[in-house]
Write an enzyme that holds these catalytic residues in place. Structure first.
Site, PDB file in Angstrom:
ATOM      1  N   SER A  24      -6.309  -2.611   0.429  1.00  0.00           N
ATOM      2  CA  SER A  24      -5.748  -1.634   1.356  1.00  0.00           C
ATOM      3  C   SER A  24      -4.251  -1.436   1.081  1.00  0.00           C
ATOM      4  O   SER A  24      -3.495  -2.401   0.958  1.00  0.00           O
ATOM      5  CB  SER A  24      -5.956  -2.123   2.789  1.00  0.00           C
ATOM      6  OG  SER A  24      -5.396  -1.202   3.671  1.00  0.00           O
ATOM      7  N   GLY A  25      -3.858  -0.187   0.927  1.00  0.00           N
ATOM      8  CA  GLY A  25      -2.449   0.117   0.678  1.00  0.00           C
ATOM      9  C   GLY A  25      -2.087   0.143  -0.798  1.00  0.00           C
ATOM     10  O   GLY A  25      -0.930   0.356  -1.158  1.00  0.00           O
ATOM     11  N   THR A  76      -6.260   6.305  -2.119  1.00  0.00           N
ATOM     12  CA  THR A  76      -6.331   7.662  -1.588  1.00  0.00           C
ATOM     13  C   THR A  76      -5.303   8.556  -2.260  1.00  0.00           C
ATOM     14  O   THR A  76      -5.576   9.699  -2.597  1.00  0.00           O
ATOM     15  CB  THR A  76      -6.143   7.634  -0.057  1.00  0.00           C
ATOM     16  OG1 THR A  76      -7.155   6.778   0.477  1.00  0.00           O
ATOM     17  CG2 THR A  76      -6.260   9.001   0.559  1.00  0.00           C
ATOM     18  N   ASN A  98      -1.336  -0.796   5.862  1.00  0.00           N
ATOM     19  CA  ASN A  98      -1.088   0.529   5.298  1.00  0.00           C
ATOM     20  C   ASN A  98      -0.891   1.520   6.439  1.00  0.00           C
ATOM     21  O   ASN A  98      -1.735   1.608   7.333  1.00  0.00           O
ATOM     22  CB  ASN A  98      -2.304   0.929   4.429  1.00  0.00           C
ATOM     23  CG  ASN A  98      -2.132   2.286   3.778  1.00  0.00           C
ATOM     24  OD1 ASN A  98      -1.106   2.947   3.946  1.00  0.00           O
ATOM     25  ND2 ASN A  98      -3.148   2.706   3.036  1.00  0.00           N
ATOM     26  N   SER A 146      -4.004   4.185   6.417  1.00  0.00           N
ATOM     27  CA  SER A 146      -5.193   3.513   5.891  1.00  0.00           C
ATOM     28  C   SER A 146      -6.466   4.322   6.161  1.00  0.00           C
ATOM     29  O   SER A 146      -6.708   4.754   7.287  1.00  0.00           O
ATOM     30  CB  SER A 146      -5.291   2.138   6.546  1.00  0.00           C
ATOM     31  OG  SER A 146      -6.331   1.423   5.972  1.00  0.00           O
ATOM     32  N   SER A 147      -7.257   4.519   5.126  1.00  0.00           N
ATOM     33  CA  SER A 147      -8.529   5.238   5.301  1.00  0.00           C
ATOM     34  C   SER A 147      -9.499   4.312   6.018  1.00  0.00           C
ATOM     35  O   SER A 147      -9.734   3.205   5.552  1.00  0.00           O
ATOM     36  CB  SER A 147      -9.144   5.596   3.952  1.00  0.00           C
ATOM     37  OG  SER A 147      -8.167   6.032   3.061  1.00  0.00           O
ATOM     38  N   GLY A 179     -10.873  -1.019   0.234  1.00  0.00           N
ATOM     39  CA  GLY A 179     -10.827  -2.178  -0.649  1.00  0.00           C
ATOM     40  C   GLY A 179     -11.304  -3.436   0.053  1.00  0.00           C
ATOM     41  O   GLY A 179     -11.576  -3.450   1.258  1.00  0.00           O
ATOM     42  N   GLU A 218     -11.552  -6.773   1.971  1.00  0.00           N
ATOM     43  CA  GLU A 218     -10.782  -7.171   3.162  1.00  0.00           C
ATOM     44  C   GLU A 218     -11.042  -8.621   3.533  1.00  0.00           C
ATOM     45  O   GLU A 218     -12.189  -9.071   3.499  1.00  0.00           O
ATOM     46  CB  GLU A 218     -11.149  -6.279   4.359  1.00  0.00           C
ATOM     47  CG  GLU A 218     -10.533  -4.908   4.264  1.00  0.00           C
ATOM     48  CD  GLU A 218     -10.694  -4.080   5.537  1.00  0.00           C
ATOM     49  OE1 GLU A 218     -11.388  -4.514   6.469  1.00  0.00           O
ATOM     50  OE2 GLU A 218     -10.098  -2.999   5.575  1.00  0.00           O
TER      51      GLU A 218
HETATM   52  P1  ATP Z   1      -6.549   1.998   2.277  1.00  0.00           P
HETATM   53  O1  ATP Z   1      -7.624   1.165   1.667  1.00  0.00           O
HETATM   54  O2  ATP Z   1      -5.888   1.297   3.421  1.00  0.00           O
HETATM   55  O3  ATP Z   1      -6.958   3.373   2.608  1.00  0.00           O
HETATM   56  P2  ATP Z   1      -5.228   3.017  -0.084  1.00  0.00           P
HETATM   57  O4  ATP Z   1      -5.501   2.173  -1.283  1.00  0.00           O
HETATM   58  O5  ATP Z   1      -5.983   4.262   0.056  1.00  0.00           O
HETATM   59  O6  ATP Z   1      -5.348   2.082   1.191  1.00  0.00           O
HETATM   60  P3  ATP Z   1      -2.940   4.751  -0.054  1.00  0.00           P
HETATM   61  O7  ATP Z   1      -3.020   5.258   1.329  1.00  0.00           O
HETATM   62  O8  ATP Z   1      -3.398   5.604  -1.151  1.00  0.00           O
HETATM   63  O9  ATP Z   1      -3.647   3.314  -0.099  1.00  0.00           O
HETATM   64  O10 ATP Z   1      -1.436   4.337  -0.407  1.00  0.00           O
HETATM   65  C1  ATP Z   1      -0.602   3.688   0.529  1.00  0.00           C
HETATM   66  C2  ATP Z   1       0.782   4.285   0.488  1.00  0.00           C
HETATM   67  O11 ATP Z   1       1.406   3.951  -0.742  1.00  0.00           O
HETATM   68  C3  ATP Z   1       0.797   5.809   0.511  1.00  0.00           C
HETATM   69  O12 ATP Z   1       0.799   6.293   1.831  1.00  0.00           O
HETATM   70  C4  ATP Z   1       2.088   6.139  -0.190  1.00  0.00           C
HETATM   71  O13 ATP Z   1       3.165   6.036   0.686  1.00  0.00           O
HETATM   72  C5  ATP Z   1       2.234   5.003  -1.193  1.00  0.00           C
HETATM   73  N1  ATP Z   1       1.786   5.391  -2.550  1.00  0.00           N
HETATM   74  C6  ATP Z   1       0.605   5.119  -3.133  1.00  0.00           C
HETATM   75  N2  ATP Z   1       0.566   5.594  -4.383  1.00  0.00           N
HETATM   76  C7  ATP Z   1       1.736   6.203  -4.602  1.00  0.00           C
HETATM   77  C8  ATP Z   1       2.317   6.888  -5.717  1.00  0.00           C
HETATM   78  N3  ATP Z   1       1.651   7.034  -6.851  1.00  0.00           N
HETATM   79  N4  ATP Z   1       3.568   7.380  -5.577  1.00  0.00           N
HETATM   80  C9  ATP Z   1       4.241   7.219  -4.433  1.00  0.00           C
HETATM   81  N5  ATP Z   1       3.767   6.567  -3.352  1.00  0.00           N
HETATM   82  C10 ATP Z   1       2.532   6.070  -3.423  1.00  0.00           C
HETATM   83 MG    MG Z   2      -7.130   5.065   1.528  1.00  0.00          MG
END
Ligand code: ATP
Ligand code: MG
Length: 745
Positions: A134-135, A139, A190, A193-194, A437, A439
């Protein structure tokens, strides 16, 4: 049949080993040069430590993508890097003759996947599996890929002829803010977070243009509507409404400035509120008109008021618990002292407001939450039993979860009908998978079990597709190869979902038997029945009944309390009936009086009908997903979170190390580094290159040989160049491979 390239990357030539030596010198020469290693297969030796050091050096040099053989490692920059995602850069990767020769990037994966779809060698559907905790950036990465395809997989002519909002690519992109508003939330790990899994199929026509998309979602964490862990928040949309509604809307939805809602914790953390306009705009482009949107927001406001209904414990079991309103009515103690008979007390505002916003009669709403109806006896007589205070709370929460989950599913179906292409207007698809992811919290329950189960399945897909299949193929073909050990997670999957007995089957059985059993009993059953599993652990020090599953990503302790109940996810039938009485147009659509699909209602007393549990529904949807994935050529992106504070320029080795271990990256690199990068099946190879024999007699190495001869001749100038252009291009790219293949055969 396999062809070997004497190098380490697809597209590299025989000089690859020379590079290796140079890199090795650089590697040994000092940390400074480590950032230059674009592909971790060139690190020598490949160990967790060297891989970690290389990633760290790259991260500190603002280089966020690194190849790891067949996988792309994406480090989260935790800061805006706009130049890395510009449309110009997208076009550069798209136009490059060999994008893999450019710097590693998510666009390289995007472009290679895109080319694979049209490749004449294997024109099959493709998928990109984005994983990470997560984070980590899953996404973000999926969104980035969608934007990439919206730029490259489109015909420039149509840009001019349509207004932006009407374009299908734009509509597909618009699905993101809507789904994130309703399905994402701020968690401890996050801020965005999705809270659901997503698989989106981008549909392409014969001309490789994106003509539509289809979204499939998995296991929305609906409990969040009514229950948020401390320091976490509800779904973004609730905050967006409260912060973004106009004065008029506030009046209509009973959301006065500064109103406190128990289901709206941490409102002071201003994160997503400004996005209300973005969400509304995106909804509009997806075909959800303003009156329908207002209806949705009215219902959501109704849920917030529903959450403010608090019940006072009833002294007399035969009397229903009465609601109190912490803001408007006296506190519970004063209530008890009031002279008025309880039924004559005015209904608290929360009940009245919630009922009006949900289009329900106040008294019926209240009664359905307060009183349980039981059918018993031969005649199935109906008995009414006032619920205890805790049960009233559960029923109130259940009502909210039921409405929110239906609303979310409905939104997904509306999005699909807006973006999905007609079946005859697309031929192939690229699937993007963004699921939650792995957990592991101090307190893990059914939600984490499902999430980690999904991650085990995906890891197995990766292992099966890449690690095992490749090595087994080498063995079958008799190639010289020293076997690389990898962690096979089949025993863990057997423990979770195996037949005849597994954790899932035991929890399901408890649901089916519908008998009262304690958390301790369930723990004992699991421990006894599955004692032989190498992946089952037990923490003797734990005071609460629990069991440990040793996942590929690490051990997780699951508490057994509440598992069975959560798995049943019972919906009292009277609550569904209540919602069928609603006069609200949206709820009337979500809860039709004669539902076509059967709803998951509490099994009546003696019924033997199989209970569709959360676990069994999830298992079925996961199997369907895996089936789709198996029918595609997969590509993998592993997102890594350099630190859990979300800080830029901070690389915490311990945290990254555990993520590298969890996804088995080192094993992947070993196999990729030593393996054969181009693998074409015998049939496809013959299909693809048999033309060479027909066109040029000197390509034939024998009367029956389907292979081209040693020393491929110059391309015959008299062939049908016009129609063969793609073939020529393809051969030019694979010429070194062909030469070697011929040498092998
Ligand atoms: P979850 O499982 O909780 O949904 P996730 O893996 O989907 O987590 P994201 O929401 O995609 O995580 O990313 C978390 C944060 O990290 C984003 O909101 C953004 O601020 C930052 N981030 C991720 N990738 C990038 C990137 N390539 N460039 C800039 N910031 C990023
Ligand atoms: Mg996500």
């Amino acid at each position: 049949m396999l062809q070997q390239v004497n190098g380490h990357n697809p597209g590299s030539d025989g000089q690859a080993r020379e590079y290796l030596r140079e890199d090795l010198q650089e590697f040994l020469g000092g940390e400074v040069l480590l950032y230059k290693l674009d592909d971790l297969t060139r690190v020598n030796p490949v160990t967790l430590e060297t891989v970690l050091r290389c990633l760290q050096a790259r991260y500190m040099a603002d280089t966020f993508y690194t190849n790891a053989g067949c996988t792309l490692v994406a480090l989260n920059p935790f800061k805006p890097v706009p130049q890395l995602y510009s449309p110009e850069l997208m076009r550069e990767y798209h136009a490059a003759p060999q994008p893999q020769k450019l710097k590693p990037h998510v666009f390289t994966v995007g472009e290679q996947t895109y080319r694979n779809v049209k490749s004449l060698i294997e024109p099959v559907n493709q998928s990109i599996v984005v994983s990470g905790e997560s984070g980590a950036g899953k996404t973000w990465t999926s969104r980035c890929l969608m934007k990439f395809y919206a730029v490259v997989a489109t015909s420039p002519a149509s840009w001019e002829s349509h207004k932006i909002a009407e374009r299908i690519e734009q509509r597909i992109l618009n699905s993101n803010p809507v789904m994130e508003a309703f399905g994402n939330a701020c968690t401890l790990r996050n801020n965005n977070s999705s809270r659901f899994g997503k698989f989106i199929q981008l549909q392409l026509n014969r001309a490789q243009q994106m003509t539509g998309a289809a979204v499939q979602t998995y296991l929305l964490e609906k409990t969040r509507v009514a229950c948020q862990a401390s320091s976490e928040r509800n779904f973004h949309i609730f905050y967006q409404i409260c912060k973004g509604a106009s004065e008029d809307e506030r009046l209509q939805w009973h959301l006065p400035e500064g109103a406190a809602f128990s289901w709206l914790p941490n409102p002071e953390r201003s994160l997503e509120e400004d996005c209300f306009e973005v969400t509304r705009e995106a909804m509009l482009h997806l075909g959800i008109d303003t009156p329908t949107q207002n209806n949705i927001f009215k219902v959501l406001a109704g849920l917030l008021h529903l959450g403010n209904i608090q019940f006072a414990a009833s002294e007399d079991e035969a009397q229903p618990c009465q609601p109190m309103d912490d803001a408007k009515l006296p506190r519970e103690e004063d209530w008890m002292e009031s002279d008025l008979p309880k039924e004559d007390l005015p209904l608290p505002d929360s009940v009245r407001t919630a009922a009006s916003l949900l289009g329900l009669p106040e008294d019926v709403l209240l009664e359905m939450v307060q009183i349980r109806t039981i059918r018993a006896g031969r005649q199935q007589q109906v008995f009414r039993k006032p619920c205890a205070r805790a049960e009233c709370d559960t029923r109130r929460d259940c009502l909210a979860k039921l409405i929110y989950a239906r609303l979310f599913d409905w939104l997904v179906s509306v999005i699909n009908s807006s973006i999905c292409a007609d079946t005859d207007s697309w031929t192939t698809f690229i699937g993007l998978l963004d699921v939650y992811g792995f957990e592991s919290f101090p307190d893990n329950s059914l939600e984490q079990l499902c999430i980690n189960y999904a991650n085990e399945k995906l890891q197995q897909h990766f292992v099966a597709h890449y690690l095992r299949a490749q090595q087994e193929e080498y063995a079958v073909e008799g190639l010289e190869w020293s076997f690389i050990n990898y962690q096979d997670n089949q025993p863990c999957l057997d423990l979770i979902e195996g037949s005849p007995i597994s954790i899932c089957s035991l929890i399901n059985e408890e649901c089916r038997l519908n008998r009262p059993s304690s958390a301790a009993q369930l723990q004992t059953r699991i421990e006894t029945a599955l004692a032989g599993s190498p992946c089952l652990g037990h923490n003797k020090l734990s005071r609460e009944p629990s069991f440990i599953v040793v996942h590929y990503a690490g051990p997780v302790r699951y508490h057994t309390a509440g598992l069975v109940e959560k798995n049943k996810d019972p919906i009292p039938p009277e609550l569904t009936r209540l919602l069928q009485q609603s006069q609200d147009p949206l709820l009337m659509g979500l809860f039709p009086t004669n539902p076509k699909e059967k709803t998951q209602e509490e099994p009546p007393g003696q019924s033997r009908a199989p209970v569709l549990t959360v676990v069994s529904k999830f298992k079925a949807s996961l199997e369907q997903l895996l089936q789709v994935l198996h029918s595609t050529t997969p590509h993998y992106i592993r997102c890594i979170k350099p630190n859990s504070q979300g800080q830029a320029q901070t690389f915490l080795q311990e945290e990254v190390l555990s993520q590298l271990e969890a996804c088995g990256l080192v094993e992947t690199i070993h196999i990729s580094a030593a393996g054969f990068p181009i693998r074409v099946s015998h049939r496809n190879f013959v299909e693809r290159y048999k033309l060479l024999r027909r066109l040029h007699p000197c390509t034939s190495s024998g009367p029956d040989s389907p292979y081209p001869a040693k020393g491929l001749p110059e391309w015959c100038p008299h062939s049908e160049e016009a129609t063969l252009e793609p073939l020529i291009q393809d051969i030019l790219h694979t010429l070194p491979v062909l030469t070697q293949a011929a040498a092998i055969t």
